[in-house]
Design an enzyme around this catalytic site. Structure first.
Site, short mmCIF file in Angstrom:
data_model
loop_
_atom_site.label_atom_id
_atom_site.label_comp_id
_atom_site.label_asym_id
_atom_site.label_seq_id
_atom_site.Cartn_x
_atom_site.Cartn_y
_atom_site.Cartn_z
N CYS A 49 -9.35 -3.20 -3.88
CA CYS A 49 -7.93 -3.28 -3.04
C CYS A 49 -7.88 -2.78 -1.65
O CYS A 49 -8.88 -2.72 -1.13
CB CYS A 49 -6.78 -2.60 -3.94
SG CYS A 49 -5.11 -2.97 -3.46
N GLY A 68 0.76 -1.17 0.20
CA GLY A 68 0.08 -0.06 0.14
C GLY A 68 0.85 1.21 0.15
O GLY A 68 1.86 1.29 0.83
N LYS A 121 -4.40 -0.37 -7.99
CA LYS A 121 -4.40 -1.84 -8.27
C LYS A 121 -5.17 -2.24 -9.49
O LYS A 121 -6.22 -1.73 -9.81
CB LYS A 121 -5.07 -2.26 -6.91
CG LYS A 121 -5.20 -3.93 -6.99
CD LYS A 121 -3.97 -4.61 -7.14
CE LYS A 121 -3.13 -4.06 -6.07
NZ LYS A 121 -1.70 -4.53 -6.53
N ASP A 134 -1.98 4.66 -6.34
CA ASP A 134 -0.23 4.44 -6.03
C ASP A 134 0.33 5.73 -6.74
O ASP A 134 1.45 5.86 -6.29
CB ASP A 134 0.03 3.29 -6.94
CG ASP A 134 -0.41 1.95 -5.88
OD1 ASP A 134 -1.52 1.67 -6.23
OD2 ASP A 134 0.30 1.43 -4.89
N ARG A 147 9.93 -1.71 -5.46
CA ARG A 147 8.81 -1.71 -6.27
C ARG A 147 8.61 -0.28 -7.02
O ARG A 147 8.87 0.45 -6.61
CB ARG A 147 7.54 -1.97 -5.33
CG ARG A 147 7.60 -3.42 -4.69
CD ARG A 147 6.12 -3.45 -4.18
NE ARG A 147 4.95 -3.82 -4.94
CZ ARG A 147 3.80 -3.66 -4.66
NH1 ARG A 147 3.52 -3.60 -3.32
NH2 ARG A 147 2.70 -4.12 -5.47
N LYS A 158 1.09 10.97 -3.42
CA LYS A 158 0.80 10.06 -4.50
C LYS A 158 1.15 10.82 -5.92
O LYS A 158 0.81 10.20 -7.08
CB LYS A 158 -0.49 9.59 -4.56
CG LYS A 158 -1.00 9.06 -3.06
CD LYS A 158 -0.53 7.71 -2.69
CE LYS A 158 -0.55 7.33 -1.15
NZ LYS A 158 -2.12 7.14 -1.17
C1 RUB Z 1 -2.03 -1.10 -3.22
C2 RUB Z 1 -2.96 -0.25 -4.09
C3 RUB Z 1 -3.78 0.56 -2.97
C4 RUB Z 1 -3.00 2.14 -3.11
C5 RUB Z 1 -3.50 2.86 -2.00
O1 RUB Z 1 -1.24 -2.12 -4.07
O2 RUB Z 1 -3.17 -0.42 -4.98
O3 RUB Z 1 -4.99 1.09 -3.59
O4 RUB Z 1 -1.65 1.91 -2.74
O5 RUB Z 1 -3.40 2.64 -0.57
P1 RUB Z 1 -0.46 -3.05 -3.53
P2 RUB Z 1 -3.01 3.47 0.56
O6 RUB Z 1 -1.22 -4.01 -2.57
O7 RUB Z 1 -0.17 -4.04 -4.49
O8 RUB Z 1 0.63 -2.45 -2.63
O9 RUB Z 1 -4.36 4.59 0.29
O10 RUB Z 1 -3.02 2.97 1.58
O11 RUB Z 1 -1.76 4.33 0.23
#
Ligand code: RUB
Length: 340
Positions: free
Chosen positions: A130, A23, A210, A199, A65, A235
């Site tokens: 996700c 995340g 995702k 992301d 990543r 982001k």
């Molecule tokens: C996680 C994903 C989340 C974003 C936002 O992908 O796509 O929607 O990272 O998350 P993975 P947050 O599981 O492959 O890391 O709002 O917690 O930053």
């Protein structure tokens, strides 16, 4: 004179790569914490060595990543605050900068949550994809202001982050309906919002999240369900202002298909290979390449026309105008501090 990277950094990098830490927000937080630990424990005896080691640590984290820009944004922020003429000064400034980063990250998420919650009305049903802590912050703030919210949670193959989302929503007391990804279109009829995280967000307002987000957004648009992206400004992907694209991570095929399942699909795989092999390895490899391919992209790109709003800690924006905020916050992009 090789750079020394603290084991805490190496462990965090391994956790990010293996998705034990995942995340975008959690990755950024963990990376900043790891750099602070390295700064604290560094045994460097001169300032140049300290800086060289910190940069090497940042590089190791950076290479885990490729898609969530929160990671390089975090590393950049911490390294640019590394200042001083002595090891002690460098150490203190780096630790302080990492702490500031982590505090602001948390603050941004709760401010964003307040703003995003204003879109949610009492009794609304939210569909999620996700697991996103930024999206959760919006729901949590809505609940705190006394609104009742229900959620339809997509399980999110292949890694099933929807299970984490469902668990955390249940911990907040939210009634949850868990569905397989393929049932999303059918259940959109019951949803008032699609609420997802991000992301990376590109300068044109495209949202990288995702894999499966873009299909969901297209279906939601067709059904008239607004698509809201909850994303702190960490982001925002500054390189996209100068035409760079966001790399989409391709993950191991075994997340999709176990070796056993592969053999079920192609039981003759072995035979074909040895028959075609004929003592010649090249031929066998060609057969293999032309046979069964499994692709496992972790993310996809949702174009701005399918997104109704991007909610940040600075307010809510139509995706097309996000570039204004990006310029304001990131200005001109320069060389990466870990390459300086
Ligand atoms: C996680 C994903 C989340 C974003 C936002 O992908 O796509 O929607 O990272 O998350 P993975 P947050 O599981 O492959 O890391 O709002 O917690 O930053």
């Amino acid at each position: 004179n090789h750079p020394v990277v603290d084991p805490a950094v190496t462990d965090t990098a391994a956790d990010i790569a293996a998705m034990r830490i995942r995340g975008a927000a959690a990755i950024a937080d963990a990376a900043a914490a790891a750099l602070a630990t390295q700064a604290e424990r560094s045994k460097a005896t001169d300032p140049a060595a300290f800086e060289r080691d910190l940069r090497a640590g940042a590089r190791e984290l950076y290479e885990t990543r490729p898609t969530a820009v929160s990671l390089p944004n975090a590393l950049r922020y911490v390294l640019r605050g590394m200042e001083g003429e002595t090891v002690a000064a460098l150490r203190d400034s780096t630790i302080e900068r990492a702490d500031t980063f982590r505090t602001e990250l948390e603050q941004a998420q709760s401010t964003l949550g307040e703003i995003g919650s204003n879109r949610l009305r009492d009794g609304d049903v939210v569909m999620t994809h996700c697991h996103s802590t930024d999206a959760l912050a919006c729901i949590e703030a809505a609940l705190e202001s006394g609104k009742r919210i229900e959620a339809i949670v997509k399980e999110t193959r292949p890694r099933k982050q929807g299970h984490i989302m469902a668990r955390q929503l249940r911990e907040l007391g939210v009634p949850v309906t868990l569905i397989v990804d393929n049932a999303a279109r059918r259940y959109l009829d019951e949803a008032d919002h699609v609420l997802v995280g991000a992301d990376s967000i590109a300068a044109d307002g495209s949202v990288i999240n995702k894999v499966g987000t873009s299909g969901l957004a297209v279906n939601a648009r067709e059904r008239g369900v607004p698509v809201v992206v909850a994303a702190q400004t960490i982001k925002l992907h500054p390189d996209t202002m100068t035409g760079h694209t966001v790399a989409i991570e391709m993950r191991d095929e075994r997340e999709v298909l176990s070796m056993e399942e592969r053999t079920e699909i192609e039981p003759s795989g072995e035979t074909a290979r040895s028959a075609a092999g004929d003592g010649n390895g090249d031929e066998a490899r060609r057969q293999d390449e032309n046979g069964l391919t499994v692709e496992n992209p972790a993310f996809d790109v949702t174009p701005p026309r399918h997104i109704d709003a991007i909610v940040t800690e600075h307010g809510q924006f139509p995706p097309e105008s996000i570039v204004t905020l990006m310029r304001e916050l990131f200005g001109e992009t320069t060389a990466e501090p870990w390459e300086e």
